[in-house]
Design a protein around this motif. Structure first.
Motif, PDB file in Angstrom:
ATOM      1  N   VAL A 108      12.453  13.965  -8.967  1.00  0.00           N
ATOM      2  CA  VAL A 108      13.649  13.634  -9.746  1.00  0.00           C
ATOM      3  C   VAL A 108      14.827  14.449  -9.239  1.00  0.00           C
ATOM      4  N   THR A 109      15.990  13.822  -9.159  1.00  0.00           N
ATOM      5  CA  THR A 109      17.254  14.520  -8.969  1.00  0.00           C
ATOM      6  C   THR A 109      17.980  14.518 -10.307  1.00  0.00           C
ATOM      7  N   PRO A 110      18.114  15.661 -10.967  1.00  0.00           N
ATOM      8  CA  PRO A 110      18.796  15.676 -12.266  1.00  0.00           C
ATOM      9  C   PRO A 110      20.311  15.561 -12.105  1.00  0.00           C
ATOM     10  N   VAL A 111      20.959  15.181 -13.157  1.00  0.00           N
ATOM     11  CA  VAL A 111      22.422  15.197 -13.167  1.00  0.00           C
ATOM     12  C   VAL A 111      22.893  16.646 -13.019  1.00  0.00           C
ATOM     13  N   GLN A 112      23.800  16.895 -12.091  1.00  0.00           N
ATOM     14  CA  GLN A 112      24.332  18.240 -11.865  1.00  0.00           C
ATOM     15  C   GLN A 112      25.778  18.402 -12.289  1.00  0.00           C
ATOM     16  N   THR A 113      26.437  17.322 -12.610  1.00  0.00           N
ATOM     17  CA  THR A 113      27.857  17.396 -12.924  1.00  0.00           C
ATOM     18  C   THR A 113      28.131  16.808 -14.298  1.00  0.00           C
ATOM     19  N   GLY A 114      29.107  17.404 -14.981  1.00  0.00           N
ATOM     20  CA  GLY A 114      29.419  16.955 -16.329  1.00  0.00           C
ATOM     21  C   GLY A 114      28.430  17.445 -17.365  1.00  0.00           C
ATOM     22  N   VAL A 115      27.539  18.373 -16.970  1.00  0.00           N
ATOM     23  CA  VAL A 115      26.552  18.952 -17.878  1.00  0.00           C
ATOM     24  C   VAL A 115      26.587  20.464 -17.724  1.00  0.00           C
ATOM     25  N   ASP A 116      25.905  21.182 -18.629  1.00  0.00           N
ATOM     26  CA  ASP A 116      25.782  22.622 -18.440  1.00  0.00           C
ATOM     27  C   ASP A 116      24.398  22.936 -17.871  1.00  0.00           C
ATOM     28  N   PHE A 117      24.192  24.198 -17.523  1.00  0.00           N
ATOM     29  CA  PHE A 117      22.922  24.566 -16.900  1.00  0.00           C
ATOM     30  C   PHE A 117      21.742  24.311 -17.823  1.00  0.00           C
ATOM     31  N   ASN A 118      21.942  24.443 -19.119  1.00  0.00           N
ATOM     32  CA  ASN A 118      20.843  24.214 -20.050  1.00  0.00           C
ATOM     33  C   ASN A 118      20.262  22.812 -19.899  1.00  0.00           C
ATOM     34  N   HIS A 119      21.128  21.850 -19.617  1.00  0.00           N
ATOM     35  CA  HIS A 119      20.640  20.475 -19.427  1.00  0.00           C
ATOM     36  C   HIS A 119      19.777  20.385 -18.171  1.00  0.00           C
ATOM     37  N   ILE A 120      20.241  20.960 -17.065  1.00  0.00           N
ATOM     38  CA  ILE A 120      19.470  20.929 -15.818  1.00  0.00           C
ATOM     39  C   ILE A 120      18.123  21.630 -16.021  1.00  0.00           C
ATOM     40  N   ARG A 121      18.149  22.760 -16.708  1.00  0.00           N
ATOM     41  CA  ARG A 121      16.908  23.485 -17.003  1.00  0.00           C
ATOM     42  C   ARG A 121      15.959  22.617 -17.813  1.00  0.00           C
ATOM     43  N   ASP A 122      16.471  21.961 -18.848  1.00  0.00           N
ATOM     44  CA  ASP A 122      15.619  21.137 -19.711  1.00  0.00           C
ATOM     45  C   ASP A 122      15.004  19.975 -18.938  1.00  0.00           C
ATOM     46  N   VAL A 123      15.788  19.366 -18.047  1.00  0.00           N
ATOM     47  CA  VAL A 123      15.258  18.271 -17.235  1.00  0.00           C
ATOM     48  C   VAL A 123      14.154  18.778 -16.314  1.00  0.00           C
ATOM     49  N   ALA A 124      14.382  19.938 -15.689  1.00  0.00           N
ATOM     50  CA  ALA A 124      13.369  20.502 -14.791  1.00  0.00           C
ATOM     51  C   ALA A 124      12.071  20.782 -15.528  1.00  0.00           C
ATOM     52  N   LEU A 125      12.175  21.399 -16.689  1.00  0.00           N
ATOM     53  CA  LEU A 125      10.973  21.727 -17.457  1.00  0.00           C
ATOM     54  C   LEU A 125      10.275  20.464 -17.969  1.00  0.00           C
ATOM     55  N   LYS A 126      11.062  19.458 -18.337  1.00  0.00           N
ATOM     56  CA  LYS A 126      10.465  18.201 -18.797  1.00  0.00           C
ATOM     57  C   LYS A 126       9.748  17.502 -17.647  1.00  0.00           C
ATOM     58  N   CYS A 127      10.357  17.518 -16.469  1.00  0.00           N
ATOM     59  CA  CYS A 127       9.713  16.907 -15.304  1.00  0.00           C
ATOM     60  C   CYS A 127       8.386  17.591 -14.990  1.00  0.00           C
ATOM     61  N   GLU A 128       8.379  18.910 -15.077  1.00  0.00           N
ATOM     62  CA  GLU A 128       7.142  19.641 -14.824  1.00  0.00           C
ATOM     63  C   GLU A 128       6.086  19.283 -15.867  1.00  0.00           C
ATOM     64  N   GLU A 129       6.497  19.197 -17.112  1.00  0.00           N
ATOM     65  CA  GLU A 129       5.574  18.847 -18.200  1.00  0.00           C
ATOM     66  C   GLU A 129       4.992  17.450 -18.014  1.00  0.00           C
ATOM     67  N   LEU A 130       5.813  16.515 -17.526  1.00  0.00           N
ATOM     68  CA  LEU A 130       5.391  15.123 -17.401  1.00  0.00           C
ATOM     69  C   LEU A 130       4.601  14.845 -16.124  1.00  0.00           C
ATOM     70  N   GLY A 131       4.526  15.819 -15.231  1.00  0.00           N
ATOM     71  CA  GLY A 131       3.714  15.642 -14.032  1.00  0.00           C
ATOM     72  C   GLY A 131       4.442  15.177 -12.798  1.00  0.00           C
ATOM     73  N   TYR A 132       5.766  15.237 -12.800  1.00  0.00           N
ATOM     74  CA  TYR A 132       6.489  14.947 -11.560  1.00  0.00           C
ATOM     75  C   TYR A 132       6.148  16.020 -10.525  1.00  0.00           C
ATOM     76  N   ASP A 133       6.159  15.634  -9.272  1.00  0.00           N
ATOM     77  CA  ASP A 133       5.762  16.543  -8.206  1.00  0.00           C
ATOM     78  C   ASP A 133       6.895  17.440  -7.730  1.00  0.00           C
ATOM     79  N   SER A 134       8.129  16.976  -7.834  1.00  0.00           N
ATOM     80  CA  SER A 134       9.238  17.736  -7.260  1.00  0.00           C
ATOM     81  C   SER A 134      10.537  17.475  -8.000  1.00  0.00           C
TER      82      SER A 134
END
Length: 324
Positions: A13-39
């Motif tokens: 997954v490539t998360p949204v990096q613009t128009g958001v704060d770091f907390n959003h990017i962090r949450d997406v990363a952790l959710k991706c890891e939880e859901l089993g995405y590889d990268s």
């Protein structure tokens, strides 16, 4: 008919990096890891262009990729972390080698590295970074790869190229991955960039908008370049980055498209879009052409979309062999 391999299909997954704060990017990363995405992969830009429709305007915050990846490396445990693609014009190659090695150590061997020659001229001009013709940018890309390899493997490295020079350079710590992290190249240009992929890449990334037929022609061109230098094209891992819109059903998908308001009717035709069943069908077309890694940018309803995709699409491929 090509032979069948047992290598697992990978999803990132490539998360949204613009128009958001770091907390959003962090949450997406952790959710991706939880859901089993590889990268998880970050774009290497300083601000957006209208090319990136429907992202926010250029004045919106845009999180720098390597700083953000360092933070995510400390917050995650399993998911691999990469750039798609690191623009070789933005950083001295010796510095990049040091940065990449340190991130590989911090993440305990989870670095994914993909390089590109850069394309967004306005961004270079705004930051005072030279933007020479593609032929020169491609030369710099080749020299960057050579310097990375040297600094990752030798105790003291020297290199004298047309554009870059290092002399008796130490670079420690070395990467965790052995013999070294794989180096990817993002490239679509047939005349200048694909010959570099054939010679130097461990991993070739192509980004949509691109139809399966257009991608097939790119593969044929790359295979010709590989044959010319005596390289087996199967030794180059293939990945596809795709803008992705998914709906749980037709009604949900139609609502997402309405929210997006694509500029042109062909917008959806050159991306991975539709219900889970339609997304599976499209992905299978690319798997049959040898794509083993898919990286998605979920354009609408990011967290919901990546959840639906993990639940309803990924299980169809996790044990599926692919054709080479």
């Amino acid at each position: 008919m090509a032979s069948t391999s047992t290598e697992t299909i990978q999803f990132g997954v490539t998360p949204v990096q613009t128009g958001v704060d770091f907390n959003h990017i962090r949450d997406v990363a952790l959710k991706c890891e939880e859901l089993g995405y590889d990268s998880l992969w970050l774009n290497d830009h300083f601000f957006t262009s209208t090319y990136f429709y429907p992202l926010p305007p250029s004045s919106a915050p845009y999180y720098e990729s390597w700083v953000t990846l360092s933070a995510l490396a400390a917050l995650t445990k399993k998911i691999r972390l990469g750039t798609l693609c690191t623009n070789v014009s933005f950083r001295n190659p010796a510095l990049l080698a040091k940065m990449a090695a340190c991130l590989d150590v911090i993440s305990e061997g989870r670095l994914e590295l993909a390089l590109g020659a850069g394309w967004f001229e306005e961004e270079h001009a705004a930051y005072g970074i030279p933007f020479p013709p593609i032929s020169e940018r491609a030369e710099k890309l080749k020299e960057t790869i050579q310097i990375l390899r040297l600094l990752w493997s030798e105790e003291k490295a020297s290199f004298h190229g047309k554009h870059y020079t290092i002399q008796d350079a130490y670079s420690s710590p070395k990467p965790v991955q052995k013999p070294r992290p794989l180096i990817g190249i993002g490239a679509r240009g047939s005349r200048v960039m694909l010959p570099i992929v054939a010679e130097w890449a461990d991993h070739w990334n192509v980004q949509t908008p691109m139809t399966p037929r257009q991608y097939e022609r790119k593969i044929q061109t790359l295979e010709r370049y590989c044959k010319k230098i005596g390289r087996d094209p199967k030794t180059i891992r293939r990945s596809l980055w795709a803008g992705t819109i998914i709906g749980e059903n037709e009604k949900d998908f139609d609502c997402a498209v309405e929210e997006l308001k694509p500029r042109h009717p062909s917008y959806l035709q050159s991306r991975i879009a539709g219900t889970p069943e339609k997304c599976i069908e499209t992905i299978k077309n690319y798997v049959e052409m040898g794509v083993t890694t898919f990286i998605f940018y979920f354009t609408i309803n990011e967290l919901k979309s990546l959840t639906v995709f993990a639940r309803d699409v990924m299980p169809a491929f996790k044990k599926m062999p692919y054709v080479r």
